[in-house]
Every structure is written in structure tokens, then in C-alpha cells.
Design a protein around this motif. Structure first.
Motif, short mmCIF file in Angstrom:
data_model
loop_
_atom_site.label_atom_id
_atom_site.label_comp_id
_atom_site.label_asym_id
_atom_site.label_seq_id
_atom_site.Cartn_x
_atom_site.Cartn_y
_atom_site.Cartn_z
N GLN A 108 0.83 -1.21 0.00
CA GLN A 108 0.00 0.00 0.00
C GLN A 108 0.86 1.26 0.00
OE1 GLN A 108 -2.55 -0.40 3.40
NE2 GLN A 108 -3.86 -1.96 2.44
N LEU A 109 1.90 1.24 0.83
CA LEU A 109 2.75 2.42 0.94
C LEU A 109 3.56 2.63 -0.34
CD1 LEU A 109 3.39 4.69 2.81
CD2 LEU A 109 5.17 3.32 3.89
N ARG A 110 3.99 1.53 -0.96
CA ARG A 110 4.69 1.64 -2.25
C ARG A 110 3.79 2.32 -3.28
NH1 ARG A 110 9.30 -1.17 -3.65
NH2 ARG A 110 10.07 -2.71 -2.15
N LYS A 111 2.54 1.89 -3.33
CA LYS A 111 1.59 2.46 -4.28
C LYS A 111 1.37 3.94 -4.00
CE LYS A 111 -3.09 1.80 -6.10
NZ LYS A 111 -4.35 1.00 -6.00
N ALA A 112 1.23 4.28 -2.71
CA ALA A 112 1.01 5.68 -2.34
C ALA A 112 2.23 6.53 -2.69
CB ALA A 112 0.70 5.79 -0.85
N VAL A 113 3.42 6.00 -2.43
CA VAL A 113 4.65 6.74 -2.74
C VAL A 113 4.79 6.94 -4.25
CG1 VAL A 113 7.17 6.57 -2.76
CG2 VAL A 113 5.91 6.10 -0.66
N THR A 114 4.48 5.89 -5.01
CA THR A 114 4.56 6.00 -6.47
C THR A 114 3.59 7.05 -7.00
OG1 THR A 114 5.21 3.67 -6.65
CG2 THR A 114 4.36 4.74 -8.64
N GLN A 115 2.37 7.04 -6.47
CA GLN A 115 1.37 8.03 -6.89
C GLN A 115 1.82 9.44 -6.51
OE1 GLN A 115 -2.28 6.70 -5.09
NE2 GLN A 115 -2.76 5.29 -6.77
N ALA A 116 2.34 9.57 -5.29
CA ALA A 116 2.79 10.89 -4.83
C ALA A 116 3.94 11.40 -5.69
CB ALA A 116 3.22 10.82 -3.37
N GLU A 117 4.87 10.51 -6.02
CA GLU A 117 5.99 10.91 -6.88
C GLU A 117 5.49 11.37 -8.24
OE1 GLU A 117 9.77 8.21 -5.33
OE2 GLU A 117 8.39 7.39 -6.83
N GLY A 118 4.52 10.63 -8.79
CA GLY A 118 3.96 11.02 -10.09
C GLY A 118 3.25 12.35 -10.02
N ASN A 119 2.47 12.55 -8.95
CA ASN A 119 1.74 13.82 -8.80
C ASN A 119 2.69 14.99 -8.64
OD1 ASN A 119 -0.73 12.49 -8.94
ND2 ASN A 119 -0.88 12.23 -6.73
N ILE A 120 3.72 14.80 -7.82
CA ILE A 120 4.69 15.88 -7.61
C ILE A 120 5.44 16.19 -8.90
CG2 ILE A 120 6.82 16.50 -6.41
CD1 ILE A 120 5.76 14.97 -3.98
N LYS A 121 5.80 15.13 -9.63
CA LYS A 121 6.51 15.32 -10.90
C LYS A 121 5.66 16.11 -11.88
CE LYS A 121 8.86 12.80 -14.60
NZ LYS A 121 9.23 11.46 -15.11
N ARG A 122 4.38 15.72 -11.99
CA ARG A 122 3.48 16.44 -12.91
C ARG A 122 3.28 17.88 -12.46
NH1 ARG A 122 1.00 11.35 -12.99
NH2 ARG A 122 -0.35 11.90 -11.23
N LEU A 123 3.16 18.06 -11.14
CA LEU A 123 2.97 19.42 -10.62
C LEU A 123 4.19 20.28 -10.91
CD1 LEU A 123 1.19 21.38 -9.08
CD2 LEU A 123 2.16 20.52 -6.95
N LYS A 124 5.38 19.71 -10.73
CA LYS A 124 6.61 20.46 -11.02
C LYS A 124 6.67 20.83 -12.50
CE LYS A 124 9.59 18.63 -7.35
NZ LYS A 124 10.78 17.82 -7.03
N GLN A 125 6.29 19.89 -13.36
CA GLN A 125 6.29 20.17 -14.80
C GLN A 125 5.32 21.30 -15.13
OE1 GLN A 125 5.35 16.32 -16.41
NE2 GLN A 125 7.49 15.67 -16.51
#
Length: 231
Positions: free
Chosen positions: A119-136
Motif C-alpha cells: 500500500q505504501l509503495r503504491k502511495a509513494v509512487t502516486q505521490a511521486e507522479g503527482n509531484i513530478k506532474r505538478l513540477k512540470q
């Protein structure tokens, strides 16, 4: 709604508009701070994930160790039975039963850790993707903001140069107008001078054509003197 209520509502609306204006003016700074905060939370989540993964590994190791112990004591029990020592075999069986209880608890704990890790892996992956998109998106917004500011600066400079150019053109037109007025005045003065002495102009034209002699010429004076001497 009475007057005071309306005034209070208007004040709240004005305060809200001011607040929105402040937020809009600081939007990029707020976004940058939110991204930094998200990065901090993401780092904490990764640290928590690492801790849970470590606990899962320890729990799995205990399960494997218990399985090895159970297998070992099962061999002891079988040997005791082969030796006809059922009492010893039963004692070993009790040991095996306790090990199996411990193993079941350890397996449940390991499975719980595994579920948490997933569960935490999935949450971390989603958070990383969201942050990456937000930074872009923020980078795109910043680039667009820079381009628009440059365009506004160019437009302002162009507008200023256009205004100066228009002023110069207007000044040039005024100069041309004044020159035209002076030329017209000079032409009018010449025409007035010509019309004020028409006879003089005609006499000058006759003398220039040789039709009329100049009264003050030397030839006319000499001819007049000769006529007097003959008389």
C-alpha cells in the motif's frame, strides 16, 4: 436584509477579493512552497516505507527460522518414535506445536507488513507522479509567465516608441505647415508689391524690350545738348 447586514456582506466580499488578489499575485511562490512541503512528506513516507520493509524482512526471517526449527524437531520426533520412546516423541510434538503457533503469529505479522509495504509503495509512487506532474506544470507556468512579461515589456516599449514617433510626426507636420504659411505670405507679399506699382512694372518691361528709351541714359542727354547747340 437590513443596511448593516448588507454592509457587512460587502466588507466580507471586499476582504475575500483582496485575499484572492494576494493569493493570485503570490500563486507561483505558494505553489513552490507546496511542492517543497510535498517533497518533505514524500521523503518521510519513503523513510516509513523503508522501516516497514525492514520489519517485514525480519518477520519473514523469523517465519523461515520457525519453519526450519519445526522441520528439525519433526525429525527428532520421528527418531523418538522409531526408538519406541513415545513419551519423548510427545514432548517433541508439544515443542513443535508451540513453534507452529509462534510461526503462525510471525507469518501473520509478516503478511501484515507485506500488505503495508504494498500500500505504501503504491502511495509513494502516486505521490511521486503527482509531484513530478505538478513540477512540470509549474515550470510551464513559470516559462509562460516569463514569456508574457517579456511580451508585455516589448509591447510597452513599442507603445512608448510609437507615441514618441507620433509626436515627432506631429512636430514635423507643424513645421511643414509653418513653412507653407511663410511661403504663402512671401508669395502674397510679392503679389501685393507687383500690384501696388503697375506703371513702374510696365515701364520696366518697355525699357527692357527696347521700345522705350531710358530717360536718364547718356545718349538721350547728349542728343538733347546737340540740339541746343544747333539752335
Amino acid at each position: 436584509m437590513n443596511v448593516w447586514s448588507k454592509m457587512l456582506t460587502a466588507l466580507r466580499g471586499g476582504a475575500n477579493e483582496v485575499g484572492e488578489a494576494v493569493v493570485d499575485s503570490q500563486a507561483l511562490r505558494i505553489l513552490d512552497q507546496e511542492i517543497r512541503d510535498s517533497d518533505v512528506e514524500l521523503r518521510k513516507s519513503k523513510e516509513a516505507l523503508a522501516e516497514i520493509m525492514a520489519k517485514q524482512k525480519l518477520a519473514s526471517d523469523k517465519v523461515n527460522k520457525s519453519a526450519a526449527s519445526i522441520a528439525e524437531y519433526e525429525q527428532y520426533a520421528l527418531k523418538a518414535l522409531d526408538a519406541g520412546n513415545e513419551t519423548l516423541a510427545k514432548e517433541v510434538a508439544e515443542k513443535i506445536a508451540n513453534l507452529e503457533v509462534e510461526q503462525a503469529s510471525e507469518r501473520e505479522q509478516a503478511e501484515g507488513f507485506a500488505a503495508s509495504v504494498a500500500q505504501l509503495r503504491k502511495a509513494v509512487t502516486q505521490a511521486e507522479g503527482n509531484i513530478k506532474r505538478l513540477k512540470q506544470q509549474v515550470d510551464t507556468v513559470k516559462a509562460t509567465e516569463s514569456v508574457q512579461k517579456a511580451q508585455m515589456a516589448v509591447a510597452q516599449r513599442y507603445g512608448g516608441s510609437q507615441a514618441k514617433l507620433q509626436t515627432a510626426v506631429e512636430s514635423l507636420e507643424r513645421i511643414k505647415q509653418k513653412q507653407a504659411e511663410r511661403a504663402a505670405k512671401m508669395e502674397a507679399s510679392a503679389e501685393l508689391a507687383a500690384t501696388s506699382a503697375p506703371d513702374d512694372s510696365l515701364e520696366a518691361k518697355l525699357r527692357a524690350a527696347g521700345i522705350k528709351a531710358d530717360n536718364a541714359s547718356a545718349d538721350s542727354v547728349l542728343a538733347r545738348l546737340k540740339d541746343k547747340s544747333k539752335a
